[in-house]
Design a protein around this motif. Sequence first.
Motif, PDB file in Angstrom:
ATOM      1  N   CYS A 193      62.217   0.833  47.711  1.00  0.00           N
ATOM      2  CA  CYS A 193      62.951  -0.413  47.806  1.00  0.00           C
ATOM      3  C   CYS A 193      62.116  -1.436  48.586  1.00  0.00           C
ATOM      4  O   CYS A 193      61.548  -1.043  49.591  1.00  0.00           O
ATOM      5  CB  CYS A 193      64.219  -0.131  48.613  1.00  0.00           C
ATOM      6  N   PRO A 194      61.998  -2.671  48.220  1.00  0.00           N
ATOM      7  CA  PRO A 194      62.701  -3.379  47.145  1.00  0.00           C
ATOM      8  C   PRO A 194      61.943  -3.390  45.808  1.00  0.00           C
ATOM      9  O   PRO A 194      62.394  -4.025  44.868  1.00  0.00           O
ATOM     10  CB  PRO A 194      62.742  -4.816  47.683  1.00  0.00           C
ATOM     11  N   ALA A 207      74.404  -3.154  41.037  1.00  0.00           N
ATOM     12  CA  ALA A 207      74.896  -4.361  41.720  1.00  0.00           C
ATOM     13  C   ALA A 207      74.090  -5.590  41.296  1.00  0.00           C
ATOM     14  O   ALA A 207      74.639  -6.668  41.064  1.00  0.00           O
ATOM     15  CB  ALA A 207      74.834  -4.183  43.231  1.00  0.00           C
ATOM     16  N   TRP A 208      72.787  -5.399  41.167  1.00  0.00           N
ATOM     17  CA  TRP A 208      71.922  -6.525  40.761  1.00  0.00           C
ATOM     18  C   TRP A 208      72.255  -6.975  39.330  1.00  0.00           C
ATOM     19  O   TRP A 208      72.368  -8.173  39.059  1.00  0.00           O
ATOM     20  CB  TRP A 208      70.450  -6.121  40.853  1.00  0.00           C
ATOM     21  N   ILE A 242      63.466  -3.117  42.075  1.00  0.00           N
ATOM     22  CA  ILE A 242      64.257  -4.265  41.605  1.00  0.00           C
ATOM     23  C   ILE A 242      63.384  -5.504  41.414  1.00  0.00           C
ATOM     24  O   ILE A 242      63.565  -6.262  40.458  1.00  0.00           O
ATOM     25  CB  ILE A 242      65.423  -4.550  42.569  1.00  0.00           C
ATOM     26  N   VAL A 243      62.416  -5.690  42.299  1.00  0.00           N
ATOM     27  CA  VAL A 243      61.509  -6.832  42.134  1.00  0.00           C
ATOM     28  C   VAL A 243      60.836  -6.741  40.764  1.00  0.00           C
ATOM     29  O   VAL A 243      60.753  -7.714  40.011  1.00  0.00           O
ATOM     30  CB  VAL A 243      60.458  -6.862  43.274  1.00  0.00           C
ATOM     31  N   GLY A 280      68.145   4.950  46.202  1.00  0.00           N
ATOM     32  CA  GLY A 280      68.881   3.713  46.471  1.00  0.00           C
ATOM     33  C   GLY A 280      68.915   2.790  45.262  1.00  0.00           C
ATOM     34  O   GLY A 280      69.745   1.886  45.179  1.00  0.00           O
ATOM     35  N   ALA A 327      72.554   2.336  43.045  1.00  0.00           N
ATOM     36  CA  ALA A 327      73.595   1.388  43.448  1.00  0.00           C
ATOM     37  C   ALA A 327      73.060  -0.040  43.380  1.00  0.00           C
ATOM     38  O   ALA A 327      73.764  -0.959  42.957  1.00  0.00           O
ATOM     39  CB  ALA A 327      74.068   1.710  44.857  1.00  0.00           C
ATOM     40  N   ASP A 328      71.788  -0.209  43.783  1.00  0.00           N
ATOM     41  CA  ASP A 328      71.233  -1.557  43.834  1.00  0.00           C
ATOM     42  C   ASP A 328      71.035  -2.153  42.441  1.00  0.00           C
ATOM     43  O   ASP A 328      71.327  -3.322  42.212  1.00  0.00           O
ATOM     44  CB  ASP A 328      69.895  -1.550  44.588  1.00  0.00           C
ATOM     45  N   LYS A 386      63.320  -7.238  37.814  1.00  0.00           N
ATOM     46  CA  LYS A 386      63.661  -8.650  37.645  1.00  0.00           C
ATOM     47  C   LYS A 386      62.551  -9.370  36.872  1.00  0.00           C
ATOM     48  O   LYS A 386      62.807 -10.140  35.945  1.00  0.00           O
ATOM     49  CB  LYS A 386      63.820  -9.261  39.046  1.00  0.00           C
ATOM     50  N   ASP A 438      63.480   6.234  43.619  1.00  0.00           N
ATOM     51  CA  ASP A 438      64.178   5.863  44.856  1.00  0.00           C
ATOM     52  C   ASP A 438      65.683   5.940  44.602  1.00  0.00           C
ATOM     53  O   ASP A 438      66.228   5.208  43.791  1.00  0.00           O
ATOM     54  CB  ASP A 438      63.763   4.433  45.240  1.00  0.00           C
TER      55      ASP A 438
END
Lengths: 86, 374
Positions: free
Chosen positions: A14-15, A49-50, A18-19, A42, A45-46, A22, A40
């Motif tokens: 993380c992060p 949510a994203w 997601i980076v 995490g 959930a991330d 995106k 990862d």
Amino acid sequence: MNSDKVLDAKGLACPMPIVKTKKAINELNAGDVLEVHATDKGAKADLSAWAKSGGHDLLQDTEEDGVLKFWIKKVNPEEGELLPLF
Amino acid sequence: MKLITAKEAAEKVLSKEPLFILDVRNQDAFGDWKIEGFHIEHLNVPYFDLIEGVEELVDKIPKDKDLLVVCAKQGSSEMVAEMLDEAGFEDVLVLQGGMRAWSEYLKPVKIGDLSNGGSIYQFVRVGKGCLSYFIESDGEALIVDSSRSVDSYIDFAKEKNITIKHVVDTHLHADHISGGRLLREKTEAVYHLPPKDAEEVQFSYEPLEEGKDLQVGGATVRVQSVYSPGHTIGSTSLIVDDKYLLTGDILFVESIGRPDLAGKAGDWADDLRNTLYNTYERLNDELIVLPAHFSNTSELGDNGAVQAKLGDLFEKNDGLNMDEETFRKAVSENLPPQPNAYQEIRQTNMGKINPEANEQSEMEIGPNRCAIHG
């Protein structure tokens, strides 16, 4: 499940998953499906949510041998912005 | 940008300094569990909404308070802190190791002296609300309800030149992974468990039973076991040096234990009632109650310790002042959600599964949720 592009985010913490997701989504056309592989925990959930906050559709997610896989459908940016968040 | 450890963060929280926390985890994680304290203001904006920039935050963050950015592990808060730094915020603090480290940090606080020269310490797991105990006398120690981060106790013992002789769990825990077996491995301490909670455990242990006292420091300190079922069927309280009552998860300072975490709320509600309203009622009012958890920072005293006189709790704690019908409802209806991964945690504590250290941290994430507030 079919996808238009596969993003390998295994081993990234993380992060970064997601980076990268995106960025990859930005390069796709509306309606395309991005497949993301991550390790990862995490990310699960991330990413959901994203996807929700960005208006994208998380079509499916699986976990096998410690690898999380996600299929995200890019929604038309204009449509996405109109989606109510709450 | 500056990294601060969970220890430094805990000192800030407990010192009651004003602190502004920007929590960049997702909203569910934040809603579930966060850093709590006395003068803390929170703002939750997930890091994935800040990848393009932090402009939206600039007007929302006061410049006259310390600013701490936190996330699950550290990486995302570093990313956001760097962006804030570029946006003109000075001295942005980042929690090293994130909420995972926050959950694991233990702060030792001295509770008091024992009659023959020893002392008793409370190890406050600030982030998760778990309390464990280090009772020492004459070069020997007994540890009660050990957390998984056993090096905290081992280092503490080394500093004071003390040998850890015993480790006791007052019950089979459902909210955190016991450090009992790990301590036994690393120190050769004897591990004591209440036999009624240990029927399915996959390892050897010494039964913790009423009538069989434990001794620390060559009999200088007596530790008496009192069978006190209710949170679990085996729950056992300890009276240390005729002065301290270690209640485990039966009685807390502002609340009482919940009887349902092993799936038997109805059966154990009566046991819980009997323990609180009969067994404890007959004990000396002057005993200092030392529980295994706190739920709210309001339960922390000035030095960060959690304690109360038994007599005062009989007056003030709602859970000790209910008629039978109200009590039964309170402990069996509308219970709070269970602790994260509580079934896997119980299985781990029984030795039925053996998750990797990383997985164990994930399982322990979140608040302890062992209490019922009346």
